[in-house]
Design a protein around this motif. Structure first.
Motif, short mmCIF file in Angstrom:
data_model
loop_
_atom_site.label_atom_id
_atom_site.label_comp_id
_atom_site.label_asym_id
_atom_site.label_seq_id
_atom_site.Cartn_x
_atom_site.Cartn_y
_atom_site.Cartn_z
N PHE A 279 0.85 -1.20 0.09
CA PHE A 279 0.02 -0.01 0.08
C PHE A 279 0.89 1.22 -0.12
O PHE A 279 0.55 2.15 0.70
CB PHE A 279 -1.11 0.11 1.16
CG PHE A 279 -1.70 -1.42 1.29
CD1 PHE A 279 -2.56 -1.80 0.48
CD2 PHE A 279 -1.33 -1.95 2.65
CE1 PHE A 279 -3.25 -2.92 0.73
CE2 PHE A 279 -1.84 -3.18 2.77
CZ PHE A 279 -2.94 -3.65 1.69
N GLY A 280 2.05 1.34 -0.68
CA GLY A 280 2.99 2.23 -0.83
C GLY A 280 3.58 2.57 0.33
O GLY A 280 4.51 3.66 0.48
N ILE A 281 3.72 1.63 1.20
CA ILE A 281 4.54 1.88 2.30
C ILE A 281 5.35 0.71 2.64
O ILE A 281 5.25 -0.58 2.27
CB ILE A 281 3.73 1.63 3.68
CG1 ILE A 281 2.42 2.48 3.63
CG2 ILE A 281 4.41 1.98 5.05
CD1 ILE A 281 1.38 2.25 4.77
N ASN A 282 6.99 1.20 2.96
CA ASN A 282 7.69 0.09 2.75
C ASN A 282 8.09 -0.28 4.02
O ASN A 282 7.99 0.43 5.23
CB ASN A 282 9.34 0.87 2.37
CG ASN A 282 9.13 1.23 1.14
OD1 ASN A 282 8.71 0.54 0.11
ND2 ASN A 282 9.84 2.41 0.59
N TYR A 283 8.34 -1.47 4.38
CA TYR A 283 8.59 -2.28 5.52
C TYR A 283 9.87 -2.95 5.80
O TYR A 283 10.31 -3.66 4.55
CB TYR A 283 7.26 -3.36 5.87
CG TYR A 283 6.04 -2.69 6.14
CD1 TYR A 283 5.50 -2.40 7.65
CD2 TYR A 283 5.20 -2.19 4.93
CE1 TYR A 283 4.20 -1.88 7.87
CE2 TYR A 283 3.82 -1.88 5.26
CZ TYR A 283 3.53 -1.61 6.68
OH TYR A 283 2.45 -0.86 6.98
N THR A 284 10.39 -3.05 6.81
CA THR A 284 11.77 -3.63 6.78
C THR A 284 12.01 -4.20 8.09
O THR A 284 11.54 -3.70 9.40
CB THR A 284 13.07 -2.68 6.48
OG1 THR A 284 14.28 -3.54 6.36
CG2 THR A 284 13.10 -1.68 7.45
N CYS A 285 12.92 -5.10 8.29
CA CYS A 285 13.50 -5.70 9.60
C CYS A 285 14.69 -6.37 9.46
O CYS A 285 15.30 -6.48 8.35
CB CYS A 285 12.37 -6.51 10.17
SG CYS A 285 12.02 -8.07 9.31
N SER A 286 15.34 -6.65 10.60
CA SER A 286 16.78 -7.16 10.42
C SER A 286 16.70 -8.65 9.69
O SER A 286 17.48 -9.07 9.08
CB SER A 286 17.40 -7.46 11.79
OG SER A 286 16.66 -8.17 12.84
#
Length: 719
Positions: free
Chosen positions: A531-538
């Motif tokens: 939805f146009g949102i970037n998500y990240t994690c290790s």
């Protein structure tokens, strides 16, 4: 109200990868000791513990140190049924149905665990299992001639009993069927013994260490060998040692309830035998929950939420009229309603959404409805009992219950007393609530007479949701209940939760993994974009470094876009939204914001996060009440609908500073062209910046503004 959670020494609290075991727990809070360093102890009040469970690096593993969990871990390393291949997932759920159907027949006295007796009842068990499986396959389908139903070959008597033993040893979890267990080929036999000494040895079977029958046989042999040595020394004839068959026969003659109570605990004995004797008694909140569907005795207007608000009665009457259904979850110990959901037709998806309400504090819904008391009854599920309806028999519903760590029971159809509490609640709705509302349908045509239910229908879904919430929270929860000996459900919850504690709800990542909207998104340098949102994690970064590519499963919580859950292998992890502007937003608000921003700023290529914050305030002020009531109403988002919205609305949308990891555009070429006309909001949403000032001469923003691109060419938005 301060919560008192029902925690156990067999629970595991994992904080940032470090496992902790419970030391003490009371009304003031809990103390946990770190497993790898017992000198490190952590303490949490009840409020601190609730906030702790919302953190992405915290996991509460209920019963992780129990013998049932240890047995499951020996057989498999998977914690969620939904991460398995569909065929394997369907098979183990079918195996669980076979074992559960046998246990129900055994509890009713229809069979025992003798292979000869089971052989006679196999056709009946097979028919019951097929009925349950076929009703689950009917979900979402209109009955038509020629539709196919998948059936599986029923196991032999020997394998069925083997599955039942595995199912019990694994705490009634389908995961125990993931690997085959080698059968015990031991056929050692011993000789017979005297009755008095045999009775003393057989009592050793009633021990919490759960010795096997073979161990008791060996103990008998050793005991009599010792006795006979003494008798031989005294010149007395030795006692005859009983055979192994005789020992096992004496063990089987023990009282079944006492055997389970002594070996597994009183709660396990009540789960197995209680509801066939005293209607499934429950001693503490959320120990046992009954859930069912009911067609509301009210004709209402079938319109979209909010669409008919403000319309006069004569215009409302032109819309379609009908009766809604409702899913309700009821706590057996306190008679408190833990959640309800109004639906158009019964279906597994809305049944699962009702499960989600059980583990959430519903006070915001009560406040949105104008209730004077809170609706904070929530927590983790112990045993969930339903009927054998198609929605509850559906694979996805049983999978959700299993992944929550709850025990699923479906008492036989046609015996309503086995779900007497939820049936009584529906009668309460019909007798106390329905007479207060217009458009009542009554219980039968004779009672209804010539009452024009359809003509007098006036309530919309919004109004129906508000009325049901008001009745449940303010009236039903605060009325004396005969089943509680005159105590109100709300007071019973307060008393029992203070005395016995409440099972804590799943942590945030666990809840998203079970109830989140399932989607698949591509992994690349910016993490995953939804939805146009970037998500990240290790974990995503490590997976990318190891060469992972392609689409990965994700779960989205439509109530909060701060985090999503991503699946790597068979494990779920939390990934955080890179842009803080969307933290705390629900999905429906974000969709509405993007539509408005694309309309208002059609001529602008760059937006600031301050614009998003201002829009958030406006939306929150407009529909804060309606947003809460939508959680119990028919309209809802689906994975297919969200995929369609993303293709149409979020194409090119990125949030974050230009040229950052947030945009996924780390290597922007120097000769990049100016934004194209179809890049609405399309490039980036930048951090806060001063709002644009009008040009001299009264020119507004977007008129005659001249910019210089990276290659030195001048351009305007009019281009």
């Amino acid at each position: 109200m301060t919560r008192h959670f029902r925690l156990s020494e067999i629970d595991c609290l994992e904080i940032a990868g470090a496992e902790h075991r419970l030391l003490t727990s009371d009304r003031s809070g809990s103390i946990w000791s770190r497993l790898d360093d017992s000198s490190v102890c952590l303490s949490f009040t009840s409020d601190d513990f609730m906030r702790l469970l919302s953190r992405p690096d915290v996991r509460l593993k209920r019963g992780a140190f129990s013998d049932q969990s240890a047995f499951r871990r020996l057989r498999c390393d998977i914690d969620y049924v939904q991460t398995m291949p569909p065929e394997q997932r369907a098979k183990i759920l079918w195996q669980a149905t076979c074992a559960r159907t046998f246990l129900e027949a055994e509890a009713r006295g229809e069979t025992n665990r003798s292979e000869q007796v089971v052989e006679k009842i196999i056709p009946i068990l097979e028919r019951r299992v097929n009925d349950i499986e076929e009703s689950g396959q009917d979900v979402g389908r209109n009955p038509r001639a020629g539709q196919l139903f998948e059936r599986r070959r029923f196991p032999s008597t020997r394998w069925l009993l083997q599955w039942v033993r595995m199912y019990e040893a694994g705490g009634h979890s389908p995961l125990v069927f993931l690997r085959k267990r080698r059968p015990d080929l031991s056929t050692r036999k011993l000789i017979a013994e005297a009755e008095a000494v045999l009775a003393e040895c057989v009592v050793g079977y009633l021990d919490r260490n759960e010795p096997t029958q073979q161990q008791i046989v060996e103990n008998v042999c050793d005991r009599f060998a010792k006795i006979n040595r003494g008798r031989s020394t005294a010149g007395i004839a030795p006692l005859p040692v009983p055979s192994a068959r005789t020992v096992r026969r004496r063990i089987k003659a023990l009282d079944p309830f006492e055997v389970i109570a002594q070996r597994k605990g009183i709660d396990a004995a009540r789960r197995k035998f209680g509801f066939y004797e005293d209607g499934l008694s429950a001693d503490y909140p959320l120990q046992r929950i009954e859930m069912d569907e009911w067609q509301i005795d009210i004709c209402s207007l079938l319109g979209e939420s909010g669409a008919l608000d403000g319309w006069p009665g004569e215009d409302r009457a032109k819309f379609e009229v009908g009766r809604r259904w409702i899913y309700v979850a009821l706590d057996c110990a306190t008679r408190c309603v833990l959640g309800f959901r109004i639906v158009s037709t019964p279906n597994a998806d809305d049944a699962i959404r009702t499960l989600n309400l059980i583990i959430q504090d519903k006070t915001p819904i009560a406040e949105a409805s104008g209730c004077q008391t809170s609706w904070d009854q929530c927590g983790g599920i112990g045993v969930l009992a339903t009927d054998q309806g198609s929605a509850f028999a559906a694979e996805k519903f049983r999978m959700a219950v299993a992944d929550l760590g709850a025990t699923y029971e479906a008492p036989p159809a046609g015996v309503p007393k086995l779900r007497g509490r939820i049936e009584r609640l529906f009668r309460t709705f019909g007798q106390q609530l329905a007479p207060m509302l217009i458009g009542r349908t009554f219980g039968n045509p004779v009672e209804r007479g010539d009452y024009p239910s359809e003509q007098w229908a006036a309530l919309t879904d919004d109004e129906l949701a508000q009325i049901l919430t008001l009745f449940i929270v303010d009236i039903y929860h605060n009325s004396p209940h005969a089943g509680l000996k005159g105590e109100t459900p709300a007071n019973a919850w307060k008393r029992l939760s203070a005395e016995q504690g409440v099972t804590p709800p799943p942590d945030a990542n666990h809840r998203r993994a079970v109830f989140g909207i399932p989607l698949n998104r591509k992994l690349d340098r910016h993490g995953v974009r939804a939805f146009g949102i970037n998500y990240t994690c290790s974990q995503l970064q490590e997976a990318l470094l190891r060469g992972a590519s392609g689409e990965i499963p994700i779960r989205v919580d439509p109530e909060d876009l701060t985090y999503i859950s991503i699946c790597l292998g068979h494990e779920w992890f939390s990934a955080e939204a890179v842009s803080h502007a969307v933290w705390g937003l629900c999905l429906s608000d974000w969709l509405e914001m993007v539509r408005e921003l694309r309309t208002r700023f059609r001529e602008e290529a760059v937006l600031s996060e301050q614009i998003i914050r201002d829009t958030r305030k406006k939306i929150f002020a407009i529909d804060a009440r309606a947003r809460q009531l939508r959680r119990v109403q028919p309209p809802h988002l689906t994975a297919e609908g969200l995929d369609r919205e993303e293709r149409q609305l979020f194409t090119g949308l990125r949030i974050g500073p230009e040229g950052s990891a947030a945009t996924g555009d780390l290597e922007r070429p120097n000769d990049r062209n100016r934004p194209k006309p179809d890049d609405l909001l399309g490039d980036v949403i930048t951090p806060d910046a001063p709002p644009p000032q009008p040009m001299s001469g009264g020119a507004s923003f977007g008129e005659n503004i001249r910019e210089v691109s990276d290659d030195g060419d001048e351009w305007t938005f009019d281009d």
